[in-house]
Design an enzyme around this catalytic site. Structure first.
Site, PDB file in Angstrom:
ATOM      1  N   GLU A 146     -11.047  -9.476   3.182  1.00 49.10           N
ATOM      2  CA  GLU A 146      -9.781  -9.078   3.788  1.00 49.10           C
ATOM      3  C   GLU A 146     -10.060  -8.915   5.274  1.00 49.10           C
ATOM      4  OE1 GLU A 146      -7.458  -5.964   1.961  1.00 49.10           O
ATOM      5  OE2 GLU A 146      -6.478  -5.512   3.875  1.00 49.10           O
TER       6      GLU A 146
ATOM      7  N   HIS B 218      -3.843  -4.508   7.837  1.00 50.16           N
ATOM      8  CA  HIS B 218      -3.952  -3.389   8.761  1.00 50.16           C
ATOM      9  C   HIS B 218      -3.098  -3.603  10.003  1.00 50.16           C
ATOM     10  CE1 HIS B 218      -5.924   0.476   9.241  1.00 50.16           C
ATOM     11  NE2 HIS B 218      -5.610   0.303  10.502  1.00 50.16           N
TER      12      HIS B 218
ATOM     13  N   ARG C 236      -9.564   8.013  -1.043  1.00 49.84           N
ATOM     14  CA  ARG C 236     -10.536   8.445  -0.031  1.00 49.84           C
ATOM     15  C   ARG C 236     -11.420   9.543  -0.588  1.00 49.84           C
ATOM     16  NH1 ARG C 236      -9.141   6.824   5.482  1.00 49.84           N
ATOM     17  NH2 ARG C 236     -10.810   8.233   6.024  1.00 49.84           N
TER      18      ARG C 236
ATOM     19  N   THR D 112      -8.324   3.699   8.291  1.00 46.83           N
ATOM     20  CA  THR D 112      -9.545   2.899   8.357  1.00 46.83           C
ATOM     21  C   THR D 112      -9.677   2.252   9.734  1.00 46.83           C
ATOM     22  OG1 THR D 112      -9.098   2.398   6.041  1.00 46.83           O
ATOM     23  CG2 THR D 112     -10.873   1.162   7.104  1.00 46.83           C
TER      24      THR D 112
ATOM     25  N   ASN E 166       0.858  -1.195   0.000  1.00 48.75           N
ATOM     26  CA  ASN E 166       0.000   0.000   0.000  1.00 48.75           C
ATOM     27  C   ASN E 166       0.896   1.248   0.000  1.00 48.75           C
ATOM     28  OD1 ASN E 166      -1.399   2.280   1.090  1.00 48.75           O
ATOM     29  ND2 ASN E 166      -3.077   0.922   1.649  1.00 48.75           N
TER      30      ASN E 166
ATOM     31  N   HIS F 185      -5.696   3.552  -1.592  1.00 47.52           N
ATOM     32  CA  HIS F 185      -7.012   3.901  -1.067  1.00 47.52           C
ATOM     33  C   HIS F 185      -7.369   5.303  -1.568  1.00 47.52           C
ATOM     34  CE1 HIS F 185      -9.699   4.282   2.809  1.00 47.52           C
ATOM     35  NE2 HIS F 185     -10.368   4.540   1.707  1.00 47.52           N
TER      36      HIS F 185
ATOM     37  N   ARG G   7      -7.296  12.835   0.688  1.00 51.97           N
ATOM     38  CA  ARG G   7      -6.211  13.342   1.551  1.00 51.97           C
ATOM     39  C   ARG G   7      -4.832  12.837   1.122  1.00 51.97           C
ATOM     40  NH1 ARG G   7      -7.323  10.232   7.205  1.00 51.97           N
ATOM     41  NH2 ARG G   7      -9.369  11.166   6.911  1.00 51.97           N
TER      42      ARG G   7
ATOM     43  N   HIS H  16       0.956   6.209   1.887  1.00 48.76           N
ATOM     44  CA  HIS H  16       1.761   7.122   2.706  1.00 48.76           C
ATOM     45  C   HIS H  16       2.752   7.933   1.881  1.00 48.76           C
ATOM     46  CE1 HIS H  16      -0.116   5.910   6.245  1.00 48.76           C
ATOM     47  NE2 HIS H  16       0.880   5.409   6.937  1.00 48.76           N
TER      48      HIS H  16
ATOM     49  N   GLU I  43      -8.748   0.401  -2.879  1.00 45.44           N
ATOM     50  CA  GLU I  43      -9.598   0.444  -1.683  1.00 45.44           C
ATOM     51  C   GLU I  43     -10.477   1.675  -1.785  1.00 45.44           C
ATOM     52  OE1 GLU I  43      -7.080   0.769   1.690  1.00 45.44           O
ATOM     53  OE2 GLU I  43      -6.220  -1.210   1.442  1.00 45.44           O
TER      54      GLU I  43
HETATM   55  N1  PXP Z   1      -5.864  -3.102   4.135  1.00 49.11           N
HETATM   56  C1  PXP Z   1      -6.827  -2.150   4.194  1.00 49.11           C
HETATM   57  C2  PXP Z   1      -8.210  -2.508   3.765  1.00 49.11           C
HETATM   58  C3  PXP Z   1      -6.532  -0.846   4.635  1.00 49.11           C
HETATM   59  O1  PXP Z   1      -7.502   0.085   4.697  1.00 49.11           O
HETATM   60  C4  PXP Z   1      -5.197  -0.535   4.996  1.00 49.11           C
HETATM   61  C5  PXP Z   1      -4.852   0.854   5.429  1.00 49.11           C
HETATM   62  O2  PXP Z   1      -5.024   1.720   4.366  1.00 49.11           O
HETATM   63  C6  PXP Z   1      -4.235  -1.550   4.889  1.00 49.11           C
HETATM   64  C7  PXP Z   1      -4.591  -2.825   4.480  1.00 49.11           C
HETATM   65  C8  PXP Z   1      -2.794  -1.288   5.223  1.00 49.11           C
HETATM   66  O3  PXP Z   1      -2.690  -1.029   6.587  1.00 49.11           O
HETATM   67  P1  PXP Z   1      -1.274  -0.532   7.177  1.00 49.11           P
HETATM   68  O4  PXP Z   1      -0.980   0.775   6.516  1.00 49.11           O
HETATM   69  O5  PXP Z   1      -1.524  -0.420   8.634  1.00 49.11           O
HETATM   70  O6  PXP Z   1      -0.270  -1.583   6.806  1.00 49.11           O
END
Ligand code: PXP
Length: 242
Positions: A154, A194, A48, A104, A10, A46, A52, A13, A73
């Site tokens: 998930e 997550h 949003r 999330t 992901n 993601h 953001r 960030h 996402e």
């Molecule tokens: N899976 C989903 C559905 C999420 O919303 C997120 C956070 O955006 C992640 C995985 C990744 O989580 P983390 O950034 O804590 O690794």
């Protein structure tokens, strides 16, 4: 690593840092390519509602550049469903979204929101997109996900990752194990994500039927630190050349 277990990276960030300055860099599209070169099996972003971090332009370009599956996402809103059908990511992961949250928080309430989710799932499936639902490891949520026609669940690993004691951590891992087993028996693919980091990932990676982990924060946070020394050296060198 258990055979067949895939890593979705992901890159949200990276976009967060870019948005903090309103610059063009660092570009999550470039980060996605580097993640892919390093072995990522999937790129996850993601989009949003408040934009953001990831922007519409990122999703459009990622669709054109990413070679591995692209997992978008998003909330199950008409706007997002429209964007997904126009962009055609390989997978859409439907997540709950609250404007004030930092990230999330909690899984989708598939049972309570079935009336909203059912048409979104149907429209995405119709467009040929794999549909994943981000849910807590709760038997009712798993059962309803299968009933509504999701391909994948998930499982939210946040509670497990944040467990304050070893006993609670073990209990939460057992909930994840039971949910994975239930989902598999209902012919659902099983993913998780997550809060996973370089230590707690091990037990989750060993869970039965787990085929995919989506990880963002831990990887980007580590990239900042393991890359900092080189970045500073390069700036010192740039100044030395002046
Ligand atoms: N899976 C989903 C559905 C999420 O919303 C997120 C956070 O955006 C992640 C995985 C990744 O989580 P983390 O950034 O804590 O690794």
């Amino acid at each position: 690593m258990p055979a067949g277990l895939q890593l979705g990276v992901n890159v949200d960030h990276v976009a967060t840092i870019r948005q903090a300055r309103g610059t063009r860099f660092p570009d999550p599209v470039l980060a996605a390519s580097l993640a892919e070169l390093a072995g990522a099996d999937q790129i996850t972003v993601h989009l949003r509602e408040d934009r953001r971090h990831i922007q519409d332009r990122d999703v459009t370009i990622l669709r054109q550049t990413v070679q591995v599956p692209l997992n978008l996402e998003m909330a199950a809103t008409p706007e997002m469903v429209r964007i997904a059908i126009a962009t055609l990511p390989d997978t859409v992961t439907l997540v709950p979204e609250k404007r004030q949250e930092r990230t999330t928080e909690g899984g989708l309430d598939v049972v309570g929101q079935a009336a909203t989710l059912a048409p979104a799932i149907a429209a995405l499936r119709e467009a040929g997109i794999v549909v994943s639902l981000f849910i807590d490891p709760d038997p009712a949520q798993v059962a309803k996900s299968a009933e509504l026609g999701a391909h994948t669940v998930e499982l939210h690993t946040g509670d497990y990752c944040e467990a304050p004691t070893a006993l609670l951590r073990e209990q939460r891992l057992e909930q994840l194990r039971a949910a994975a087993e239930q989902a598999h028996n209902l012919s659902l693919r099983v993913a998780a994500g997550h809060g996973l980091d370089y230590k707690n990932v091990q037990e989750v990676a060993r869970l039965p039927y787990m085929v995919e982990l989506n990880i963002g924060h831990a990887i980007v946070a580590r990239a900042v630190l393991v890359g900092l020394e080189r970045a500073v050296r390069e700036m010192v060198e740039a100044m030395r050349l002046a």
